[in-house]
Design an enzyme around this catalytic site. Structure first.
Site, PDB file in Angstrom:
ATOM      1  N   GLU A 172       0.800  -1.225   0.000  1.00  0.00           N
ATOM      2  CA  GLU A 172       0.000   0.000   0.000  1.00  0.00           C
ATOM      3  C   GLU A 172       0.834   1.277   0.000  1.00  0.00           C
ATOM      4  OE1 GLU A 172      -2.755  -0.213   3.247  1.00  0.00           O
ATOM      5  OE2 GLU A 172      -3.524  -2.171   2.673  1.00  0.00           O
ATOM      6  N   GLU A 295      -5.767 -10.380  -1.875  1.00  0.00           N
ATOM      7  CA  GLU A 295      -6.456 -10.326  -0.571  1.00  0.00           C
ATOM      8  C   GLU A 295      -7.964 -10.259  -0.783  1.00  0.00           C
ATOM      9  OE1 GLU A 295      -4.851  -7.391   2.117  1.00  0.00           O
ATOM     10  OE2 GLU A 295      -2.824  -7.664   1.365  1.00  0.00           O
TER      11      GLU A 295
HETATM   12  C1  XIL Z   1      -4.778  -7.219   8.350  1.00  0.00           C
HETATM   13  C2  XIL Z   1      -4.854  -8.501   9.152  1.00  0.00           C
HETATM   14  O1  XIL Z   1      -5.773  -9.356   8.514  1.00  0.00           O
HETATM   15  C3  XIL Z   1      -5.273  -8.220  10.553  1.00  0.00           C
HETATM   16  O2  XIL Z   1      -5.222  -9.398  11.358  1.00  0.00           O
HETATM   17  C4  XIL Z   1      -4.379  -7.137  11.168  1.00  0.00           C
HETATM   18  O3  XIL Z   1      -4.857  -6.777  12.430  1.00  0.00           O
HETATM   19  C5  XIL Z   1      -4.324  -5.910  10.283  1.00  0.00           C
HETATM   20  O4  XIL Z   1      -3.929  -6.283   8.976  1.00  0.00           O
HETATM   21  N1  XIL Z   1      -4.420  -5.028   3.792  1.00  0.00           N
HETATM   22  C6  XIL Z   1      -3.274  -5.753   4.017  1.00  0.00           C
HETATM   23  C7  XIL Z   1      -3.235  -6.743   5.102  1.00  0.00           C
HETATM   24  O5  XIL Z   1      -2.323  -5.650   3.234  1.00  0.00           O
HETATM   25  O6  XIL Z   1      -1.966  -6.847   5.682  1.00  0.00           O
HETATM   26  C8  XIL Z   1      -4.250  -6.436   6.168  1.00  0.00           C
HETATM   27  O7  XIL Z   1      -4.262  -7.518   7.087  1.00  0.00           O
HETATM   28  C9  XIL Z   1      -5.612  -6.216   5.548  1.00  0.00           C
HETATM   29  C10 XIL Z   1      -5.576  -5.048   4.617  1.00  0.00           C
END
Ligand code: XIL
Length: 408
Positions: A172, A295
């Protein structure tokens, strides 16, 4: 994170659980050549094997024991949901903690699962506070940050050299909404400290350092793109950034598109986006990078609000959710450069959306292909069957899956 599939494990218990699973060793059942929808072996993993597209889930560092077996049953890859984030690996400078990462890597190696190592640099969350403190206190802030990034990337990628196949080197990097970079602090959008200190060069440094630490690992930049279907400013920004990185010969192998279908997705969610998302992935591929959906989750309350009266029954709602899955996964199957699809969690109650600050108020999100009991939802079949669209391309003759799939 809630733990529908068992009680959460501490680091030591996690190691023990992984060891137990490793005991019978690695032998994976041969991929069946046919698949019937109702058969337990007709899994996403099966379709991944037939299509040659990696299909993964996210596994958390506090994972319930059941997640290991779910992963083996349904997927051939996983992403480390939290275990490799800087604040987990090195909460205190100089005292790295490899317990969870080592256990997950051992689990993957023994079971021939591909790992996406996630993530080396993420300004928005889960960077330990000592990083910023040290840089701010240093007379030469740029040199200090370069030193810390180099040490961090070298030690994490180097430790797992040859065992973690893909790294999300940068997560990001761009502004959450709109175009460009996060320059000023906001509630959801902390300023990109890395960018504000080193400019875009922080990405060059991280990718080059990762390449040196493991020359064979595939290096990805992972980003939220809300809806490339409508060519939004952020999608364009990402394309332009990748182009600049390639022009500077930065060793970037791929771009991950997160695809959390929750906030900011224009209504109706990813509507008609198969064509446009395919075009976007193709545009990225033309820059010489691979693409992955990294994701994926599709929040049910968001589907409900996007579709209103069309989502009149639960069954209709689940079908609409499945349709969003299809619209995101089919483009991947159609674009040869797309090498993987990862969903962000195993069973619905494991989803981060239910406990994460800004999304928790809409819980339960039920955004995943498996429900709380581990049963397959329409989204499961949508993901599985969409992967097989790869097989209907002109390469079908070389890829037997096209002729073996009975329509479900
Ligand atoms: C999230 C995890 O799923 C959670 O357990 C943590 O508390 C925060 O991060 N984008 C991403 C991931 O790139 O790393 C994030 O994961 C969700 C959003």
């Amino acid at each position: 994170m809630s733990t529908s599939t068992g009680s959460a494990l501490s680091g030591a218990a996690l190691v023990a659980a992984v060891a137990a699973l490793l005991a019978p060793a690695a032998a994976q059942a041969a991929t069946p050549t046919t698949c019937r929808d109702t058969s337990p072996s007709c899994t996403i993993k099966w379709a991944a094997g037939r299509s040659g597209i990696w299909a993964g889930t996210a596994i958390d560092d506090e994972m319930p024991a059941g997640q290991l077996t779910d992963t083996l049953a349904h997927y051939n890859a996983f992403t480390t949901e939290n275990a490799f984030k800087w604040s987990v690996v090195e909460p205190t400078q100089g005292s790295p903690n490899w317990t969870k990462g080592d256990a997950l890597v051992a689990f993957a190696t023994a079971n021939r699962l591909r790992i996406r190592g996630h993530t080396l640099l993420w300004h928005r969350m889960q960077t330990p506070s000592w990083v910023k403190q040290q840089v701010t206190a240093s007379p030469d802030r740029q040199a200090k940050l370069r030193e810390l990034i180099t040490a961090h990337v070298t030690q994490v990628v180097g430790r797992y050299r040859g065992r973690v196949q893909v790294w999300d080197v940068a997560n990001e990097p761009l502004a959450l909404f709109g175009s460009g970079w996060d320059l000023a602090d906001g509630v959801l959008t902390p300023a990109n400290f890395f960018y504000n200190t080193l400019g875009e060069q922080y990405l060059d440094l991280a990718f080059r350092t990762a390449r040196t630490a493991d020359p064979k690992a595939k290096l990805f930049l992972n980003e939220i793109v809300w809806n490339p279907a409508i060519g939004d400013a952020k999608a364009d920004s990402l394309l332009a950034l990748v182009k600049r990185l390639k022009q500077r010969n930065v060793p970037i192998d791929g771009v991950g598109l997160q695809m959390h279908a929750m906030l900011g997705a224009k209504e109706p969610m990813f509507s008609g986006s198969s064509t446009k998302l395919t075009a976007y992935m193709t545009a990225l591929a033309k820059l010489g990078v691979k693409v992955e959906v990294t994701e994926l989750d599709v929040s049910l309350p968001q589907v409900r609000s996007a579709y209103g009266s069309q989502a009149s029954t639960r069954s209709r709602l689940l079908d609409l959710q499945a349709a969003v899955y299809r619209r995101v996964v089919e483009p991947c199957a159609k674009v040869t450069a797309c090498t993987g699809v990862t969903v962000w969690g195993l069973r619905d109650p494991d989803s981060w959306l239910d406990t994460f600050g800004v999304t928790s108020s809409l819980a339960p999100h039920e955004p995943l292909p498996l429900d709380a009991a581990g049963a397959r939802k329409p989204a499961y079949r949508a993901l599985r069957d969409s992967l097989l669209k790869r097989c209907t391309r002109t390469t079908a003759r070389r890829n037997p899956c096209s002729t073996r799939w009975p329509s479900s």
